[in-house]
Design an enzyme around this catalytic site. Structure first.
Site, PDB file in Angstrom:
ATOM      1  N   SER A 119      84.639   5.714  56.728  1.00 44.43           N
ATOM      2  CA  SER A 119      83.922   5.007  57.789  1.00 44.43           C
ATOM      3  C   SER A 119      83.151   3.812  57.257  1.00 44.43           C
ATOM      4  CB  SER A 119      82.999   5.967  58.519  1.00 44.43           C
ATOM      5  OG  SER A 119      82.395   6.855  57.637  1.00 44.43           O
ATOM      6  N   HIS A 140      90.657   4.047  60.342  1.00 46.55           N
ATOM      7  CA  HIS A 140      89.367   4.651  60.704  1.00 46.55           C
ATOM      8  C   HIS A 140      89.371   5.118  62.160  1.00 46.55           C
ATOM      9  CE1 HIS A 140      84.790   4.056  61.368  1.00 46.55           C
ATOM     10  NE2 HIS A 140      85.060   5.308  61.081  1.00 46.55           N
ATOM     11  N   GLU A 152      90.257   1.629  63.800  1.00 49.08           N
ATOM     12  CA  GLU A 152      90.058   0.384  63.034  1.00 49.08           C
ATOM     13  C   GLU A 152      91.028   0.406  61.861  1.00 49.08           C
ATOM     14  OE1 GLU A 152      85.868   0.569  61.898  1.00 49.08           O
ATOM     15  OE2 GLU A 152      85.628  -1.507  62.506  1.00 49.08           O
ATOM     16  N   ASN A 190      80.877   0.504  62.219  1.00 49.92           N
ATOM     17  CA  ASN A 190      79.632   1.069  61.696  1.00 49.92           C
ATOM     18  C   ASN A 190      78.630   0.017  61.251  1.00 49.92           C
ATOM     19  OD1 ASN A 190      80.097   3.716  62.299  1.00 49.92           O
ATOM     20  ND2 ASN A 190      81.385   4.011  60.499  1.00 49.92           N
TER      21      ASN A 190
HETATM   22  N1  CAA Z   1      88.129  17.231  71.638  1.00 53.16           N
HETATM   23  C1  CAA Z   1      89.047  16.809  72.534  1.00 53.16           C
HETATM   24  N2  CAA Z   1      88.765  16.134  73.651  1.00 53.16           N
HETATM   25  C2  CAA Z   1      87.470  15.899  73.911  1.00 53.16           C
HETATM   26  C3  CAA Z   1      86.440  16.319  73.050  1.00 53.16           C
HETATM   27  C4  CAA Z   1      86.818  17.014  71.861  1.00 53.16           C
HETATM   28  N3  CAA Z   1      85.914  17.426  70.956  1.00 53.16           N
HETATM   29  N4  CAA Z   1      85.257  15.947  73.570  1.00 53.16           N
HETATM   30  C5  CAA Z   1      85.542  15.315  74.734  1.00 53.16           C
HETATM   31  N5  CAA Z   1      86.877  15.289  74.931  1.00 53.16           N
HETATM   32  C6  CAA Z   1      87.583  14.652  76.045  1.00 53.16           C
HETATM   33  C7  CAA Z   1      87.562  15.559  77.254  1.00 53.16           C
HETATM   34  O1  CAA Z   1      88.680  16.434  77.266  1.00 53.16           O
HETATM   35  C8  CAA Z   1      87.641  14.535  78.403  1.00 53.16           C
HETATM   36  O2  CAA Z   1      88.967  14.090  78.598  1.00 53.16           O
HETATM   37  P1  CAA Z   1      89.471  13.661  80.064  1.00 53.16           P
HETATM   38  O3  CAA Z   1      88.519  12.624  80.566  1.00 53.16           O
HETATM   39  O4  CAA Z   1      90.849  13.143  79.816  1.00 53.16           O
HETATM   40  O5  CAA Z   1      89.427  14.926  80.867  1.00 53.16           O
HETATM   41  C9  CAA Z   1      86.866  13.339  77.857  1.00 53.16           C
HETATM   42  O6  CAA Z   1      86.868  13.477  76.425  1.00 53.16           O
HETATM   43  C10 CAA Z   1      85.463  13.339  78.375  1.00 53.16           C
HETATM   44  O7  CAA Z   1      84.857  14.552  77.994  1.00 53.16           O
HETATM   45  P2  CAA Z   1      83.833  15.384  78.873  1.00 53.16           P
HETATM   46  O8  CAA Z   1      84.047  15.088  80.336  1.00 53.16           O
HETATM   47  O9  CAA Z   1      83.853  16.801  78.441  1.00 53.16           O
HETATM   48  O10 CAA Z   1      82.432  14.875  78.387  1.00 53.16           O
HETATM   49  P3  CAA Z   1      81.801  13.449  78.490  1.00 53.16           P
HETATM   50  O11 CAA Z   1      82.278  12.697  79.656  1.00 53.16           O
HETATM   51  O12 CAA Z   1      80.370  13.724  78.300  1.00 53.16           O
HETATM   52  O13 CAA Z   1      82.373  12.702  77.192  1.00 53.16           O
HETATM   53  C11 CAA Z   1      82.407  12.061  74.937  1.00 53.16           C
HETATM   54  C12 CAA Z   1      82.224  13.212  75.891  1.00 53.16           C
HETATM   55  C13 CAA Z   1      83.854  11.567  74.987  1.00 53.16           C
HETATM   56  C14 CAA Z   1      82.112  12.597  73.544  1.00 53.16           C
HETATM   57  C15 CAA Z   1      81.428  10.904  75.352  1.00 53.16           C
HETATM   58  O14 CAA Z   1      80.129  11.403  75.410  1.00 53.16           O
HETATM   59  C16 CAA Z   1      81.471   9.748  74.407  1.00 53.16           C
HETATM   60  O15 CAA Z   1      82.337   8.893  74.487  1.00 53.16           O
HETATM   61  N6  CAA Z   1      80.467   9.682  73.495  1.00 53.16           N
HETATM   62  C17 CAA Z   1      80.402   8.633  72.501  1.00 53.16           C
HETATM   63  C18 CAA Z   1      81.275   9.001  71.358  1.00 53.16           C
HETATM   64  C19 CAA Z   1      81.251   7.948  70.294  1.00 53.16           C
HETATM   65  O16 CAA Z   1      80.544   6.956  70.330  1.00 53.16           O
HETATM   66  N7  CAA Z   1      82.064   8.179  69.263  1.00 53.16           N
HETATM   67  C20 CAA Z   1      82.129   7.293  68.151  1.00 53.16           C
HETATM   68  C21 CAA Z   1      81.257   7.851  67.090  1.00 53.16           C
HETATM   69  S1  CAA Z   1      81.233   6.789  65.715  1.00 53.16           S
HETATM   70  C22 CAA Z   1      82.511   7.281  64.793  1.00 53.16           C
HETATM   71  O17 CAA Z   1      83.174   8.232  65.017  1.00 53.16           O
HETATM   72  C23 CAA Z   1      82.791   6.425  63.635  1.00 53.16           C
HETATM   73  C24 CAA Z   1      82.085   6.756  62.412  1.00 53.16           C
HETATM   74  O18 CAA Z   1      82.613   6.421  61.392  1.00 53.16           O
HETATM   75  C25 CAA Z   1      80.770   7.368  62.346  1.00 53.16           C
END
Ligand code: CAA
Length: 285
Positions: A119, A140, A152, A190
């Site tokens: 990352s 990424h 990415e 990031n």
């Molecule tokens: N596994 C599989 N699918 C998942 C999941 C998981 N752990 N968590 C959520 N989903 C899917 C759900 O199945 C759902 O799919 P559909 O819309 O097709 O039905 C969708 O994601 C939305 O989920 P929920 O309705 O259960 O919950 P939500 O609407 O609250 O969304 C979330 C959850 C997708 C995590 C949302 O809160 C979100 O987008 N959060 C931000 C996540 C983010 O910013 N990630 C990047 C982090 S930075 C990174 O990863 C890089 C790094 O290097 C640090």
């Protein structure tokens, strides 16, 4: 060469998420970790995530079985020899990644692309541990991998255009949208996200608001799907700290210094969701 089997090093939240997406996209997957228990935990996370998709009627139970059957768990890295493309998703630690790439370089055929899900670390540096820097690239993924569309793609100094094209094509086959970023600490994602999270932690540390207030402001005021502190808990506070240290050391600007509260939480073992406690508390699954 057609890619049929993807080797994934690391069965943690990123590795298992990538394995799930790859197997769902009909690739055979070889997923490794350092112990049977960690491989099994990764498989169990995939099974739980697929169960949710079955419940939502996005896949059928037989489809779930087929996806699980395409994932082979291993602990002997030598078995990565059978992979046509490698995605390394081990802990965010430079020394560890360098040693894994050196090992993979000895195991995998010379034509195999070795990608890293790092990352923030330098792809150029990771590539230097191998004898094939033109075939080393950053891939990424975002967390949770099955839900997030972005990948990415980062070329190191020596990465070839052919390696880039193959990796971009693979990201598309996995149903993701690839975006190219240059090899700088933290890349694009990031470089922007982690300082925002660090500032949210400073906001908590200095008593400007409590954790609920900070996250609610960002959710309701800025329409973020989750607040920065809950997102830090999802990413893992140890990973957030590791990325901040890479930004701080790599870019040399004090604006990236990690908040002391983050360091304290990591020292205490409050690593976020995976330990049941971070800025918020979670029931252990
Ligand atoms: N596994 C599989 N699918 C998942 C999941 C998981 N752990 N968590 C959520 N989903 C899917 C759900 O199945 C759902 O799919 P559909 O819309 O097709 O039905 C969708 O994601 C939305 O989920 P929920 O309705 O259960 O919950 P939500 O609407 O609250 O969304 C979330 C959850 C997708 C995590 C949302 O809160 C979100 O987008 N959060 C931000 C996540 C983010 O910013 N990630 C990047 C982090 S930075 C990174 O990863 C890089 C790094 O290097 C640090």
């Amino acid at each position: 060469m057609a890619i049929k089997t993807i080797g994934i090093v690391g069965a943690g939240q990123m590795g298992s998420g990538i394995a799930q997406v790859a197997a769902t996209s009909h690739f055979h997957v070889i997923m490794s970790d350092i112990s049977e228990a960690l491989v099994e935990r990764g498989k169990s996370n995939i099974s739980t995530s697929l169960d949710r998709m079955v419940q939502k009627e996005k896949i059928t139970p037989p489809q779930k079985r087929d996806i699980m059957d395409r994932i082979e768990g291993i602990v002997d890295m030598g078995e990565m020899k059978g992979a046509d493309f490698i995605i390394e998703a081990a802990t965010e630690n430079e020394g560890l990644k360098l040693s894994i790439f050196k090992e993979l370089d000895g195991i995998c055929g010379k034509e195999i692309i070795l990608s890293s899900n790092t990352s923030s670390l330098s792809i150029t540096k990771i590539a230097s541990a191998t004898t094939r820097p033109e075939k080393v690239i950053g891939m990424h993924f975002m967390n949770p991998v099955p839900a997030m569309e972005l990948v990415e793609i980062i070329k190191g100094l020596a990465t070839s255009d052919e390696t880039f094209r193959t990796t971009k094509g693979l990201a598309e086959k996995l149903g993701k949208t690839p975006v190219e970023a240059n090899d700088f600490p933290g890349f694009i994602s990031n470089r922007i996200l982690i300082p925002m999270i660090n500032e949210a932690i400073y906001t908590l540390f200095e008593g400007v608001g409590d954790a609920d207030a900070i996250d609610t402001v960002m959710k309701l005021g800025m329409n973020h799907p989750m607040g920065p502190l809950a997102l830090a808990d999802l990413i893992g506070l140890d990973t957030v700290l590791a990325i901040l240290n890479t930004l701080y050391q790599g870019l040399g600007d004090p604006k990236y210094r990690p908040c002391p509260l983050l360091k304290k939480y990591v020292d205490a073992g409050y690593l976020g969701r995976k330990t049941g406690r971070g800025f918020f508390s979670y029931e252990k699954t």
